[in-house]
Write a protein that holds these residues in place. Structure first.
Motif, PDB file in Angstrom:
ATOM      1  N   ARG A 204       2.012   8.510  -7.170  1.00  0.00           N
ATOM      2  CA  ARG A 204       2.214   9.840  -6.600  1.00  0.00           C
ATOM      3  C   ARG A 204       1.652  10.915  -7.523  1.00  0.00           C
ATOM      4  O   ARG A 204       0.989  11.854  -7.071  1.00  0.00           O
ATOM      5  N   CYS A 205       1.903  10.772  -8.817  1.00  0.00           N
ATOM      6  CA  CYS A 205       1.394  11.753  -9.787  1.00  0.00           C
ATOM      7  C   CYS A 205      -0.123  11.759  -9.831  1.00  0.00           C
ATOM      8  O   CYS A 205      -0.764  12.824  -9.884  1.00  0.00           O
ATOM      9  N   LYS A 206      -0.720  10.575  -9.807  1.00  0.00           N
ATOM     10  CA  LYS A 206      -2.183  10.490  -9.796  1.00  0.00           C
ATOM     11  C   LYS A 206      -2.747  11.177  -8.552  1.00  0.00           C
ATOM     12  O   LYS A 206      -3.748  11.883  -8.615  1.00  0.00           O
ATOM     13  N   ALA A 207      -2.109  10.944  -7.412  1.00  0.00           N
ATOM     14  CA  ALA A 207      -2.576  11.560  -6.180  1.00  0.00           C
ATOM     15  C   ALA A 207      -2.453  13.082  -6.253  1.00  0.00           C
ATOM     16  O   ALA A 207      -3.359  13.805  -5.833  1.00  0.00           O
ATOM     17  N   MET A 208      -1.349  13.560  -6.792  1.00  0.00           N
ATOM     18  CA  MET A 208      -1.172  15.013  -6.930  1.00  0.00           C
ATOM     19  C   MET A 208      -2.211  15.599  -7.886  1.00  0.00           C
ATOM     20  O   MET A 208      -2.665  16.719  -7.695  1.00  0.00           O
ATOM     21  N   GLY A 209      -2.577  14.831  -8.897  1.00  0.00           N
ATOM     22  CA  GLY A 209      -3.570  15.307  -9.874  1.00  0.00           C
ATOM     23  C   GLY A 209      -5.004  15.066  -9.435  1.00  0.00           C
ATOM     24  O   GLY A 209      -5.936  15.397 -10.142  1.00  0.00           O
ATOM     25  N   GLY A 210      -5.172  14.440  -8.269  1.00  0.00           N
ATOM     26  CA  GLY A 210      -6.508  14.181  -7.747  1.00  0.00           C
ATOM     27  C   GLY A 210      -7.197  12.987  -8.374  1.00  0.00           C
ATOM     28  O   GLY A 210      -8.394  12.806  -8.231  1.00  0.00           O
ATOM     29  N   ALA A 211      -6.440  12.135  -9.060  1.00  0.00           N
ATOM     30  CA  ALA A 211      -7.040  10.971  -9.715  1.00  0.00           C
ATOM     31  C   ALA A 211      -7.046   9.742  -8.827  1.00  0.00           C
ATOM     32  O   ALA A 211      -7.612   8.728  -9.183  1.00  0.00           O
ATOM     33  N   GLU A 212      -6.413   9.801  -7.671  1.00  0.00           N
ATOM     34  CA  GLU A 212      -6.370   8.632  -6.780  1.00  0.00           C
ATOM     35  C   GLU A 212      -6.496   9.046  -5.349  1.00  0.00           C
ATOM     36  O   GLU A 212      -6.082  10.064  -4.907  1.00  0.00           O
TER      37      GLU A 212
ATOM     38  N   PHE B 291       0.840  -1.188   0.000  1.00  0.00           N
ATOM     39  CA  PHE B 291       0.000   0.000   0.000  1.00  0.00           C
ATOM     40  C   PHE B 291       0.876   1.239   0.000  1.00  0.00           C
ATOM     41  O   PHE B 291       1.828   1.338   0.745  1.00  0.00           O
ATOM     42  N   VAL B 292       0.579   2.182  -0.857  1.00  0.00           N
ATOM     43  CA  VAL B 292       1.337   3.427  -0.914  1.00  0.00           C
ATOM     44  C   VAL B 292       0.407   4.551  -0.504  1.00  0.00           C
ATOM     45  O   VAL B 292      -0.587   4.813  -1.181  1.00  0.00           O
ATOM     46  N   PHE B 293       0.694   5.191   0.615  1.00  0.00           N
ATOM     47  CA  PHE B 293      -0.126   6.293   1.076  1.00  0.00           C
ATOM     48  C   PHE B 293       0.409   7.573   0.465  1.00  0.00           C
ATOM     49  O   PHE B 293       1.515   8.002   0.728  1.00  0.00           O
ATOM     50  N   VAL B 294      -0.348   8.154  -0.398  1.00  0.00           N
ATOM     51  CA  VAL B 294       0.026   9.398  -1.038  1.00  0.00           C
ATOM     52  C   VAL B 294      -1.085  10.375  -0.694  1.00  0.00           C
ATOM     53  O   VAL B 294      -2.246   9.997  -0.686  1.00  0.00           O
TER      54      VAL B 294
END
Length: 179
Positions: free
Chosen positions: A171-179, A114-117
């Motif tokens: 990480r990129c998805k999380a920054m972009g609000g996709a995850e 699991f990666v918590f971003v």
């Protein structure tokens, strides 16, 4: 014993993997070979009493070993999340209907995979595009050890590169609000 509240489970525990595992045809074929040996042991089993299932259990363990070796060969050292995903798929198919009390077990958030971003374990602040850009310039082995916190001893650079890419995408998805 099964009741209406809890689902039957089989405990596995940690599985030590072989030294120098590789994700090649021989390893993939080993899973099939061991599965065939399970079938052979099942054929010899007394279906009326199941009194001596020792050979069958031993062969099942060989399959588990071969599967864990294959997982390790691609850089996976924690199958909790993948097994829960498998359970979810089988629940949707109606194959599992009971509930499991996982109060004392590893949660998805504590699972190694699991990666918590956006906040990483060692990070003091939220992730940023600058941090992602900086980290993406690291070597794959260095990234996995320093950012993910994964012990990369005896892990091939290609596997580390795949792990790094997957982590950076998350990480990129999380920054972009996709995850």
């Amino acid at each position: 014993m099964f009741d209406d509240t809890y689902q039957n489970t089989v405990e596995l525990g940690s599985v030590a993997v072989f030294d120098n595992v590789e994700c090649g045809k021989a390893q993939a074929m080993k899973v099939l070979e061991e599965a065939a040996e399970v079938f052979g042991a099942w054929q010899k089993l007394d279906k009326d009493t199941f009194s001596d299932s020792t050979d069958l259990i031993a062969e099942l363990c060989d399959v588990i070993q071969a599967c864990c070796n294959m997982a390790a060969a691609v850089g996976c050292d924690d199958l909790h999340l993948a097994l829960w995903d498998c359970e979810d798929r089988n629940r949707k198919r109606g194959r599992i209907t009971g509930m499991v009390d996982r109060g004392s077990q590893c949660t998805r958030e504590k699972c190694k995979r699991f990666v918590f971003v956006p906040i990483e374990v060692r990070q003091k602040s939220s992730d940023s595009w600058e941090a992602i850009e900086h980290d993406s310039a690291m070597s794959p082995i260095g990234y996995c050890e320093q950012v993910i916190g994964q012990d990369m001893a005896n892990v091939h650079n290609v596997t580390a590169g795949i792990m790094m890419c997957k982590h950076l995408v998350k990480r990129c998805k999380a920054m972009g609000g996709a995850e």
